[in-house]
Enzyme design. Structure first.
Site, PDB file in Angstrom:
ATOM      1  N   TYR A 144       0.855  -1.188   0.000  1.00 50.67           N
ATOM      2  CA  TYR A 144       0.000   0.000   0.000  1.00 50.67           C
ATOM      3  C   TYR A 144       0.887   1.234   0.000  1.00 50.67           C
ATOM      4  O   TYR A 144       1.836   1.322   0.783  1.00 50.67           O
ATOM      5  CB  TYR A 144      -0.902   0.005   1.236  1.00 50.67           C
ATOM      6  CG  TYR A 144      -1.818   1.201   1.323  1.00 50.67           C
ATOM      7  CD1 TYR A 144      -2.834   1.392   0.393  1.00 50.67           C
ATOM      8  CD2 TYR A 144      -1.679   2.136   2.341  1.00 50.67           C
ATOM      9  CE1 TYR A 144      -3.683   2.500   0.472  1.00 50.67           C
ATOM     10  CE2 TYR A 144      -2.529   3.236   2.432  1.00 50.67           C
ATOM     11  CZ  TYR A 144      -3.524   3.414   1.491  1.00 50.67           C
ATOM     12  OH  TYR A 144      -4.360   4.499   1.577  1.00 50.67           O
ATOM     13  N   ASP A 239       9.199   2.890   0.252  1.00 55.96           N
ATOM     14  CA  ASP A 239       8.099   3.524   0.977  1.00 55.96           C
ATOM     15  C   ASP A 239       8.252   3.138   2.440  1.00 55.96           C
ATOM     16  O   ASP A 239       7.826   2.070   2.856  1.00 55.96           O
ATOM     17  CB  ASP A 239       6.756   3.066   0.408  1.00 55.96           C
ATOM     18  CG  ASP A 239       5.589   3.669   1.167  1.00 55.96           C
ATOM     19  OD1 ASP A 239       5.824   4.316   2.210  1.00 55.96           O
ATOM     20  OD2 ASP A 239       4.436   3.478   0.726  1.00 55.96           O
ATOM     21  N   LYS A 267       3.552   8.842   9.075  1.00 52.67           N
ATOM     22  CA  LYS A 267       3.335   8.212  10.390  1.00 52.67           C
ATOM     23  C   LYS A 267       4.290   8.746  11.471  1.00 52.67           C
ATOM     24  O   LYS A 267       4.134   9.886  11.871  1.00 52.67           O
ATOM     25  CB  LYS A 267       3.353   6.697  10.236  1.00 52.67           C
ATOM     26  CG  LYS A 267       2.227   6.291   9.270  1.00 52.67           C
ATOM     27  CD  LYS A 267       1.854   4.852   9.189  1.00 52.67           C
ATOM     28  CE  LYS A 267       0.552   4.736   8.404  1.00 52.67           C
ATOM     29  NZ  LYS A 267       0.600   3.932   7.188  1.00 52.67           N
TER      30      LYS A 267
HETATM   31  C1  LIG Z   1       0.000   4.496   5.782  1.00 45.12           C
HETATM   32  C2  LIG Z   1       0.818   4.275   4.599  1.00 45.12           C
HETATM   33  C3  LIG Z   1       0.759   5.139   3.487  1.00 45.12           C
HETATM   34  C4  LIG Z   1      -0.222   6.259   3.379  1.00 45.12           C
HETATM   35  O1  LIG Z   1      -0.023   7.256   4.315  1.00 45.12           O
HETATM   36  P1  LIG Z   1      -1.231   8.269   4.631  1.00 45.12           P
HETATM   37  O2  LIG Z   1      -0.638   9.224   5.604  1.00 45.12           O
HETATM   38  O3  LIG Z   1      -2.340   7.438   5.169  1.00 45.12           O
HETATM   39  O4  LIG Z   1      -1.594   8.918   3.359  1.00 45.12           O
HETATM   40  C5  LIG Z   1       1.653   4.921   2.457  1.00 45.12           C
HETATM   41  N1  LIG Z   1       2.523   3.906   2.495  1.00 45.12           N
HETATM   42  C6  LIG Z   1       2.591   3.053   3.536  1.00 45.12           C
HETATM   43  C7  LIG Z   1       3.605   1.963   3.525  1.00 45.12           C
HETATM   44  C8  LIG Z   1       1.733   3.196   4.607  1.00 45.12           C
HETATM   45  O5  LIG Z   1       1.772   2.316   5.604  1.00 45.12           O
END
Ligand SMILES: *Cc1c(COP(=O)(O)O)cnc(C)c1O
Length: 429
Positions: A144, A239, A267
């Protein structure tokens, strides 16, 4: 437990907010029942609108690695808010947090702040496309990267066929530039790269996956991707929105010793306020506006409140590096003991863990990619487990495809209570 007021609040919310929530997974749709409305939180505990107290294993989906309402973060936000919340001009604190992030994370020279992980990955891919002059990207099934169009894609039948969007509203035109690969399958990536020679700008991945449960990269997987990218001029984007400032001060790059070309954060870097960021070496970052041609901007990017929370969080982590060891140890403790009680109760399961990311899958087979995660999801069992844990005062993510987010605020007493709950609940599965 009684959730009367939560259910009433949810009924009101559904009238004016789609599905009653501002982010879909909060709605408990996958596990059934009404979501719980939280009134306040402190340390490892959530307190809901009905007065129930829950041990929290979500921690706002990752940001609160030191627990809720962590004093240095709250104090920093209150102090700075009194001076104004946003100026739309440069401020000193933006340089301070950038300096600290660049110091903590290997292999980056500059960092740009945004407002979410979604913005970070979206901007990183634009930058990679601008820098390489190529349009296609490779992403992995089950990873994701936020909700921007390029990432909401599933492949057609064959791996080399063009993707089809898996959300209405994503155009075919966008989908065709996203190639979907299998996590932990280097050969699959090699074939995609070969079939799309000279057209791929970047490979983006969660270097430790956390959005299909926790899935570690196989031995040699990250190194293999790095090698493919070095040989072809494709950029590799880690990511690290979930893993950054969690699995090590310098994230997966540091923990596993593999360098990325662009790194995305979110995060933890915001300490619980809306922050994302992306970073790279000078050569790549200098491609961004205002000095380079790739445009990217934000009215509230780097705003003082968010920066104060993020800086306070990073300072805590940087100056107390034993936190990373402490949180890994707590998660290992939970891992060992959950394993023991699940075995004793004859449950089919496999637990994946890297540092303070852990997930329990209710199937016997190892979970190594999206297909095996889906096979082992066993939704009926998971849903019973989820509601059972909740009934026993433990709040885990309402989805079989999420890792548990451990915070260092959890005490060993909290962990023991959690293990007792796992024991009790697994007897009912
Ligand atoms: C949570 C998450 C996102 C998205 O971040 P948001 O602040 O919710 O837009 C992207 N990549 C990873 C790996 C994530 O865990």
């Amino acid at each position: 437990m009684i959730y009367k007021r939560s259910s009433e609040l949810f009924a009101s919310a559904q009238k004016v907010i789609p599905g009653g929530v501002n982010s879909p997974v909060r709605a408990f749709k996958a596990v059934g029942g009404d979501p719980i409305f939280i009134k306040k939180a402190e340390g490892p505990y959530l307190y809901d609108e009905d007065g129930n107290k829950l041990i929290d294993y979500i921690n706002s989906w990752g940001p609160l690695i030191l627990g809720h309402a962590h004093k240095p973060v709250i104090d920093a936000v209150i102090a700075i808010a009194k001076k104004g919340t946003s100026f739309g001009t440069p401020t000193e604190i933006e340089t301070k947090i950038a300096e600290l992030a660049v110091k903590m994370v290997p292999n980056i020279d500059k960092i740009r702040m945004v407002n979410s992980g979604t913005e970070a990955t979206m901007s990183a891919v634009r930058l990679a496309r601008g820098f390489t002059g190529k349009e296609k990207i490779i992403k992995f099934a089950g990873c994701y990267h936020g909700h921007s169009d390029s990432f909401l894609i599933q492949a057609g039948s064959g791996a080399v066929t063009f993707g089809t969007p898996n959300s209405p509203g994503v155009t075919q035109g966008t989908a065709k530039d996203t190639l979907l690969a299998k996590y932990n399958d280097l050969d699959n990536v090699k074939k995609l790269v070969e079939a799309n020679k000279g057209e791929i700008s970047c490979i983006i991945l969660e270097p430790v996956a956390g959005n299909m449960g926790c899935i570690p990269p196989n031995e040699g997987f990250l190194e293999g991707l790095r090698k493919i990218c070095d040989e072809t001029g494709i950029l590799i984007i880690f990511d690290e929105v979930m893993t950054g400032f969690r699995l090590a001060p310098g994230g997966v790059q540091e923990r596993m010793g593999v360098n990325a070309d662009i790194v995305c954060f979110g995060k933890v870097i915001g300490g619980g306020l809306p922050v994302g960021a992306f970073a790279a070496r000078n050569e790549i970052m200098d491609y961004l506006a205002p000095i380079g041609p790739v445009y990217q901007a934000g009215t509230l990017s780097g705003n003082p409140l968010a920066m104060a929370a993020g800086l306070a969080m990073l300072k805590e982590l940087d100056s107390n590096r034993e936190i990373f060891e402490s949180i890994d140890k707590k998660t290992a403790y939970l891992h060992e003991r959950m394993e023991k009680v699940l075995l004793q109760n004859n449950i089919d399961f496999s637990i994946n863990r890297v540092g303070s990311m852990i997930s329990v899958h209710f199937g016997k087979e190892p979970v190594t990619d999206f297909a095996s995660a889906a096979e082992s999801a066993n939704l009926g069992t998971f849903n019973k487990f989820f509601h059972g844990m909740l009934e026993n005062g433990v709040y885990i993510a309402p989805s079989a495809f999420e890792t548990w987010f451990i915070s260092d605020a959890l005490s060993y007493d909290d962990l023991d209570k959690t293990i007792e709950a796992v024991d009790k609940v697994s007897k009912t599965l």
